[in-house]
Design a protein around this motif. Structure first.
Motif, short mmCIF file in Angstrom:
data_model
loop_
_atom_site.label_atom_id
_atom_site.label_comp_id
_atom_site.label_asym_id
_atom_site.label_seq_id
_atom_site.Cartn_x
_atom_site.Cartn_y
_atom_site.Cartn_z
N ILE A 1 0.62 -0.71 -0.26
CA ILE A 1 0.18 -0.60 0.10
C ILE A 1 1.19 1.26 -0.39
O ILE A 1 0.68 2.69 -0.83
N THR A 2 1.69 1.02 0.66
CA THR A 2 3.23 2.14 0.73
C THR A 2 3.10 2.37 -0.79
O THR A 2 3.60 3.49 -0.88
N VAL A 3 3.90 1.71 -1.02
CA VAL A 3 3.78 1.24 -2.04
C VAL A 3 3.63 2.59 -3.18
O VAL A 3 4.09 2.68 -4.18
N ALA A 4 2.64 1.51 -2.92
CA ALA A 4 1.67 2.29 -3.93
C ALA A 4 1.31 3.50 -4.32
O ALA A 4 1.56 4.00 -5.23
N LEU A 5 1.08 3.64 -3.13
CA LEU A 5 0.87 5.42 -2.84
C LEU A 5 1.47 6.63 -3.14
O LEU A 5 1.38 7.67 -4.10
N ILE A 6 2.77 5.86 -3.39
CA ILE A 6 4.31 6.74 -2.94
C ILE A 6 4.31 7.36 -4.29
O ILE A 6 4.61 8.29 -5.36
N ALA A 7 3.67 6.18 -4.94
CA ALA A 7 3.97 6.20 -6.67
C ALA A 7 3.39 7.54 -7.32
O ALA A 7 3.55 7.99 -8.61
N VAL A 8 1.91 7.17 -6.64
CA VAL A 8 0.38 7.64 -6.94
C VAL A 8 1.28 9.13 -6.75
O VAL A 8 0.96 10.58 -7.53
N GLN A 9 1.98 9.23 -5.58
CA GLN A 9 2.14 10.40 -5.03
C GLN A 9 2.98 11.64 -6.03
O GLN A 9 3.10 12.54 -6.41
N ARG A 10 3.98 10.59 -6.37
CA ARG A 10 5.20 11.07 -7.44
C ARG A 10 4.42 11.41 -8.53
O ARG A 10 4.76 12.30 -9.35
N LEU A 11 3.96 10.32 -8.95
CA LEU A 11 2.98 10.80 -9.87
C LEU A 11 2.06 11.87 -10.42
O LEU A 11 2.35 12.66 -11.57
#
Length: 584
Positions: A286-296
């Protein structure tokens, strides 16, 4: 045949000597940067890759035999109680992020874009909420809003005569509110940094067309900084999901189970590391996915006013409304900093905190007991300083070398080092602690309960903070200054020692100070790895909260705050008042 057999060993020996000499020649011509690169890769493998790889392996292993199994995942997600904990964490993260947004957004707009008075005071409130450890804020709100004995409820009974409580911190909403009061600075920092880049020209255009200050803010200013708002919301959501102290202190007595407290229960006797590892993997994903969304979201190019040079910025004139806005900032500061601090201070000097302010209730006994009589209090203070200083130093050295090699492109694949140094940013502290436990607690290393394991875990946990600061510092030094030294006959080490280090020493000290301060309040990783002789102040505070000894706990919290405030004051004096909240 005899002659041939006699010469073969000689030929082989000669070939072996030739290969050895060639190897020596290659090593002699190796750049020192290559050797440092190899050493850094080895260090980062130990700090980052090995714990995470072991965490994944253990989640698929049968205890004792090591055979492959999926039963750990079946156990971790086979009970309704465990699934409820995951659902509660998601709900708590969402509610805390919403409350943080309500607190932070008006404050960020007021400080960045308006003529609100006392903006420096508001900035101080945000800094105060940022440096206060979450578990201390939770203790403060237990003393304020605990049922029956809490100050607010006692005041209500005194004024109205009604014996029933009007507030109760031991609820889901109370838990989310306490977390939000400690987390809103994350959204404030992101949004204020974005607002500082927005030109007044767009707001002027809206005003010329007849829009008032409120409508201009809602339709022009805030949409321009929406990516920053979303980034702040994601950070608060992830911080809440990974938070251990506040849910343990308030949630466990209230029977509110979340992911982190459930992981803690897996470590109670008998320890079920395999199940804990399986339960932690979705939190990591979940953390990795949301950080990826944030960077995007942050990488979107549609919001050009944030990425280009800002034009002229004039404060919005609010008239009488500026006092209303200041009232809101003061209200948030009252809830987040002043009220918890006052009640903690009173409890630390009280014989019984529930008796309130009175001269016959004042005492220094709590501090005397901690400093001169308690077996573990002062060792925990020294442990905290020792572990934090060592971790900050190691993290800074590693981060500086990685940043220098990467930015100067001294070796091929230097970007791998940067990626590994930033990887812990997406790993929640509690998940990293379980990974370190799985990798290094058992023989042959058997580091569980040692200072070495605590320092390693702290170093890995805060390496991204050190790397981000070192990377920014290295970018400020142009390579031409080093080349000038080398043209004059100096080597790279001489250039680094005589030019680079002196130019960056202030930035490096600031990075060291930030890592040290944050490490002194670390609980989520420490509570899983601590031994009888390696207790830190944060773990001591958690233990005292379980015993219900709020007077002694408040005194120990006061000592921690004195250390933190002293270091922050040194940093502000040397590096500027916003050195901890600066976002570059």
């Amino acid at each position: 045949m005899r002659s041939s057999a006699a010469t073969l060993p000689g030929v082989a020996a000669a070939e072996s000597d030739g290969r050895f000499s060639a190897l020596l020649r290659r090593l002699r011509h190796l750049e020192p940067a290559t050797l440092v690169w190899v050493a850094l890769v080895a260090v980062l493998l130990v700090l980052v890759v090995s714990p995470m790889a072991k965490l994944l392996l253990v989640s698929f292993e049968t205890r004792g035999t090591g055979a492959f199994t999926l039963s750990n995942y079946v156990t971790a997600y086979g009970r309704e109680r465990y699934l409820d904990a995951l659902f509660n964490s998601l709900m708590l993260g969402g509610l805390s992020a919403l409350l943080s947004l309500i607190f932070a957004l008006p404050m960020a707009w007021a400080v960045s874009r308006t003529d609100m008075p006392f903006r420096g005071v508001t900035w101080g409130v945000v800094l105060g909420a940022f440096i206060m450890p979450p578990y201390l804020g939770a203790i403060g709100w237990i003393l304020l809003a605990g049922p029956n004995a809490g100050w607010i409820n006692q005041a209500w009974t005194f004024v109205t005569g009604d014996p029933d409580s009007i507030v109760n911190v031991y609820t889901f909403t109370g838990l989310a509110l306490v977390i939000a009061l400690n987390s809103f600075p994350f959204i404030f920092i992101f949004v204020k940094a974005a607002l500082d880049m927005v030109s007044s020209e767009m707001e002027d255009a809206a005003n010329i067309l007849g829009a008032g200050a409120w409508r201009t803010m809602m339709t022009v200013t805030l949409p321009l900084v929406w990516p920053a708002i979303l980034a702040g919301i994601i950070i608060v959501f992830l911080e809440t999901m990974a938070l251990f102290g506040t849910p343990a202190i308030i949630g466990i007595p209230a029977r509110i189970n979340v992911v982190t407290t459930q992981l803690w229960q897996f470590f109670e006797f008998p320890t079920r590391v395999e199940v804990a590892a399986a339960y932690a993997i979705p939190l990591l994903l979940i953390t990795v996915a949301l950080i990826a969304v944030q960077r995007l979201v942050l990488s979107r190019k549609g919001f050009v006013s944030q990425t280009g040079k800002g034009g002229e910025r004039r404060p919005v004139q609010l008239g009488a409304w500026r006092w209303v806005l200041f009232g809101w900032c003061a209200f948030v500061g009252l809830l987040a900093v002043l009220m918890p601090l006052v009640v903690l201070l009173q409890a630390s000097f009280a014989e019984a905190w529930g008796r309130g302010f009175s001269f016959d209730n004042l005492t220094l006994r709590n501090y005397y007991y901690l400093i001169f009589q308690h077996d573990m209090a002062m060792p925990s203070v020294w442990n905290t300083i020792y572990f934090s200083a060592a971790a900050a130093t190691f993290a800074l050295i590693i981060a500086l070398l990685v940043a220098y090699i990467q930015h100067r492109k001294l070796v091929p694949f230097a970007g791998v080092l940067g990626f590994l140094a930033m990887a812990p940013f997406v790993i929640p502290g509690i998940v990293m602690a379980i990974g370190f436990y799985a990798a290094y607690a058992s023989p042959p290393l058997a580091l569980y309960g040692t200072a070495a394991l605590m320092i390693l875990a702290f170093t890995a946990r805060f390496l991204p903070i050190a790397y981000a600061n070192c990377s920014a510092a290295v970018r400020t030094v142009h390579p031409e200054m080093e080349e000038a030294v080398r043209i004059l006959g100096g080597g790279r080490m001489r250039a680094i020692r005589s030019v680079v280090a002196p130019l960056m020493k202030k930035s490096l000290f600031g990075a060291w100070l930030i890592v040290f301060i944050i490490a002194t309040r670390e609980l989520s990783a420490a509570v899983f790895l601590v031994g009888p002789n390696t207790r830190t102040m944060s773990v001591m505070l958690y233990d005292l909260s379980e015993e219900g000894n709020f007077e002694v706990l408040s005194a120990l919290g006061g000592i921690l705050l004195v250390i933190t405030v002293t270091l922050v004051a040194i940093g502000m004096k040397l590096l500027g008042r916003d050195f901890m909240l600066r976002r570059e």
